[in-house]
Design a protein around this motif. Structure first.
Motif, PDB file in Angstrom:
ATOM      1  N   GLU A  88       0.787  -1.222   0.000  1.00 32.59           N
ATOM      2  CA  GLU A  88       0.000   0.000   0.000  1.00 32.59           C
ATOM      3  C   GLU A  88       0.829   1.288   0.000  1.00 32.59           C
ATOM      4  O   GLU A  88       0.407   2.297  -0.534  1.00 32.59           O
ATOM      5  N   ALA A  89       2.006   1.253   0.668  1.00 33.24           N
ATOM      6  CA  ALA A  89       2.743   2.506   0.863  1.00 33.24           C
ATOM      7  C   ALA A  89       4.231   2.257   1.074  1.00 33.24           C
ATOM      8  O   ALA A  89       4.673   1.124   1.280  1.00 33.24           O
ATOM      9  N   ILE A  90       4.969   3.353   1.031  1.00 35.48           N
ATOM     10  CA  ILE A  90       6.383   3.350   1.397  1.00 35.48           C
ATOM     11  C   ILE A  90       6.478   4.110   2.710  1.00 35.48           C
ATOM     12  O   ILE A  90       5.943   5.213   2.843  1.00 35.48           O
ATOM     13  N   HIS A  91       7.134   3.500   3.692  1.00 33.89           N
ATOM     14  CA  HIS A  91       7.310   4.128   4.996  1.00 33.89           C
ATOM     15  C   HIS A  91       8.768   4.546   5.114  1.00 33.89           C
ATOM     16  O   HIS A  91       9.665   3.714   5.031  1.00 33.89           O
ATOM     17  N   LEU A  92       8.976   5.838   5.301  1.00 26.40           N
ATOM     18  CA  LEU A  92      10.320   6.401   5.357  1.00 26.40           C
ATOM     19  C   LEU A  92      10.543   6.996   6.738  1.00 26.40           C
ATOM     20  O   LEU A  92       9.728   7.790   7.218  1.00 26.40           O
ATOM     21  N   LYS A  93      11.636   6.583   7.371  1.00 28.35           N
ATOM     22  CA  LYS A  93      11.988   7.089   8.697  1.00 28.35           C
ATOM     23  C   LYS A  93      13.330   7.792   8.570  1.00 28.35           C
ATOM     24  O   LYS A  93      14.286   7.233   8.035  1.00 28.35           O
ATOM     25  N   LEU A  94      13.393   9.040   9.062  1.00 25.29           N
ATOM     26  CA  LEU A  94      14.610   9.841   8.987  1.00 25.29           C
ATOM     27  C   LEU A  94      15.020  10.292  10.379  1.00 25.29           C
ATOM     28  O   LEU A  94      14.179  10.688  11.182  1.00 25.29           O
ATOM     29  N   GLU A  95      16.306  10.251  10.637  1.00 26.12           N
ATOM     30  CA  GLU A  95      16.842  10.632  11.937  1.00 26.12           C
ATOM     31  C   GLU A  95      17.351  12.071  11.880  1.00 26.12           C
ATOM     32  O   GLU A  95      18.260  12.381  11.116  1.00 26.12           O
ATOM     33  N   ILE A 143      17.040  18.757  16.160  1.00 27.34           N
ATOM     34  CA  ILE A 143      16.467  19.717  15.216  1.00 27.34           C
ATOM     35  C   ILE A 143      14.985  19.890  15.538  1.00 27.34           C
ATOM     36  O   ILE A 143      14.258  18.914  15.704  1.00 27.34           O
ATOM     37  N   GLU A 144      14.559  21.136  15.639  1.00 29.18           N
ATOM     38  CA  GLU A 144      13.159  21.414  15.920  1.00 29.18           C
ATOM     39  C   GLU A 144      12.322  21.242  14.652  1.00 29.18           C
ATOM     40  O   GLU A 144      12.818  21.421  13.540  1.00 29.18           O
ATOM     41  N   ALA A 145      11.055  20.906  14.836  1.00 33.55           N
ATOM     42  CA  ALA A 145      10.159  20.658  13.703  1.00 33.55           C
ATOM     43  C   ALA A 145      10.053  21.873  12.780  1.00 33.55           C
ATOM     44  O   ALA A 145       9.949  21.722  11.562  1.00 33.55           O
ATOM     45  N   LYS A 146      10.120  23.082  13.331  1.00 29.19           N
ATOM     46  CA  LYS A 146      10.002  24.286  12.498  1.00 29.19           C
ATOM     47  C   LYS A 146      11.220  24.482  11.591  1.00 29.19           C
ATOM     48  O   LYS A 146      11.151  25.238  10.620  1.00 29.19           O
ATOM     49  N   ASP A 147      12.316  23.784  11.858  1.00 30.51           N
ATOM     50  CA  ASP A 147      13.534  23.904  11.059  1.00 30.51           C
ATOM     51  C   ASP A 147      13.680  22.788  10.027  1.00 30.51           C
ATOM     52  O   ASP A 147      14.763  22.564   9.490  1.00 30.51           O
ATOM     53  N   VAL A 148      12.588  22.055   9.751  1.00 33.17           N
ATOM     54  CA  VAL A 148      12.608  20.953   8.793  1.00 33.17           C
ATOM     55  C   VAL A 148      11.691  21.295   7.620  1.00 33.17           C
ATOM     56  O   VAL A 148      10.537  21.668   7.822  1.00 33.17           O
ATOM     57  N   ASP A 149      12.217  21.184   6.395  1.00 30.72           N
ATOM     58  CA  ASP A 149      11.425  21.372   5.177  1.00 30.72           C
ATOM     59  C   ASP A 149      11.399  20.059   4.411  1.00 30.72           C
ATOM     60  O   ASP A 149      12.453  19.439   4.193  1.00 30.72           O
ATOM     61  N   VAL A 166       0.473  12.383   1.561  1.00 29.77           N
ATOM     62  CA  VAL A 166       1.577  11.999   2.447  1.00 29.77           C
ATOM     63  C   VAL A 166       1.234  12.372   3.883  1.00 29.77           C
ATOM     64  O   VAL A 166       0.715  13.452   4.152  1.00 29.77           O
ATOM     65  N   LYS A 167       1.539  11.466   4.816  1.00 29.37           N
ATOM     66  CA  LYS A 167       1.342  11.739   6.244  1.00 29.37           C
ATOM     67  C   LYS A 167       2.704  11.814   6.913  1.00 29.37           C
ATOM     68  O   LYS A 167       3.578  10.986   6.650  1.00 29.37           O
ATOM     69  N   ALA A 168       2.877  12.824   7.768  1.00 31.63           N
ATOM     70  CA  ALA A 168       4.158  13.029   8.443  1.00 31.63           C
ATOM     71  C   ALA A 168       3.945  13.103   9.947  1.00 31.63           C
ATOM     72  O   ALA A 168       2.958  13.658  10.426  1.00 31.63           O
ATOM     73  N   GLU A 169       4.904  12.527  10.684  1.00 26.84           N
ATOM     74  CA  GLU A 169       4.900  12.600  12.148  1.00 26.84           C
ATOM     75  C   GLU A 169       6.341  12.839  12.589  1.00 26.84           C
ATOM     76  O   GLU A 169       7.257  12.158  12.120  1.00 26.84           O
ATOM     77  N   TYR A 170       6.535  13.820  13.475  1.00 33.54           N
ATOM     78  CA  TYR A 170       7.877  14.155  13.961  1.00 33.54           C
ATOM     79  C   TYR A 170       7.878  14.123  15.479  1.00 33.54           C
ATOM     80  O   TYR A 170       7.143  14.873  16.120  1.00 33.54           O
ATOM     81  N   LYS A 171       8.692  13.228  16.042  1.00 33.99           N
ATOM     82  CA  LYS A 171       8.749  13.097  17.494  1.00 33.99           C
ATOM     83  C   LYS A 171      10.136  12.628  17.904  1.00 33.99           C
ATOM     84  O   LYS A 171      10.673  11.684  17.321  1.00 33.99           O
ATOM     85  N   ASP A 172      10.703  13.297  18.903  1.00 28.78           N
ATOM     86  CA  ASP A 172      12.000  12.931  19.484  1.00 28.78           C
ATOM     87  C   ASP A 172      13.109  12.825  18.432  1.00 28.78           C
ATOM     88  O   ASP A 172      13.942  11.924  18.484  1.00 28.78           O
ATOM     89  N   GLY A 173      13.105  13.722  17.452  1.00 30.38           N
ATOM     90  CA  GLY A 173      14.157  13.747  16.445  1.00 30.38           C
ATOM     91  C   GLY A 173      14.008  12.707  15.348  1.00 30.38           C
ATOM     92  O   GLY A 173      14.916  12.517  14.547  1.00 30.38           O
ATOM     93  N   ILE A 174      12.868  12.013  15.295  1.00 29.57           N
ATOM     94  CA  ILE A 174      12.612  11.013  14.257  1.00 29.57           C
ATOM     95  C   ILE A 174      11.432  11.482  13.415  1.00 29.57           C
ATOM     96  O   ILE A 174      10.352  11.751  13.939  1.00 29.57           O
TER      97      ILE A 174
END
Length: 144
Positions: free
Chosen positions: A44-51, A55-61, A111-119
């Motif tokens: 159904e999907a590709i799941h991508l996890k980035l470390e 870095i704060e969420a507001k500093d991620v594009d 696309v769904k995004a979740e950012y928690k604890d630097g992941i």
């Protein structure tokens, strides 16, 4: 008169110590700039996890196309007011960037995004054509 045995390696060891001391303060954290990634593909999907530690969420594009994901993040340098002593740091401050090509076409509008604890976790749903894709393998041509 005192005889001293000549050791040719002693001069090379002294030179090696001098070179090491020159590079002690030199910092080139090129490997630290890469964003670590983990990719898992289902039907159904590709799941991508980035470390992205520190870095704060507001500093991620994040930019997502049908074929790739581009992540740009910035770790801002902390300001220090201590005037005494010396600080040595192996942290890299500045911009990080990574473009990850995808193995299947995705619906970049869902696309769904979740950012928690630097992941950063991205769920990239595949297009309907990719979900139903069937590849026919002809063994007669492969053996020829």
């Amino acid at each position: 008169m005192v005889l001293v045995r000549y050791n040719p390696w002693q001069e090379l060891n002294a030179l090696q110590r001098q070179i090491d001391s020159l590079f002690e303060d030199f910092q080139a954290p090129t490997l630290a700039r890469a964003i670590a990634a983990e990719l898992h593909e289902t039907e159904e999907a590709i799941h991508l996890k980035l470390e992205l530690p520190g870095i704060e969420a507001k500093d991620v594009d994040i930019e997502v196309t049908e074929n790739a994901v581009k992540v740009v993040a910035e770790r801002k340098e902390e300001t220090k007011t201590d005037n005494n002593g010396k600080t040595r740091s192996e942290f890299y401050y500045g911009k990080f960037q990574r473009v990850i090509p995808l193995t299947a076409r995705i619906q970049n509008t869902n696309v769904k995004a979740e950012y928690k604890d630097g992941i950063l976790n991205l769920t990239l749903p595949k297009t309907e054509q990719e979900k139903n894709k069937v590849v026919k393998i002809n063994l007669g041509e492969a053996a020829a």
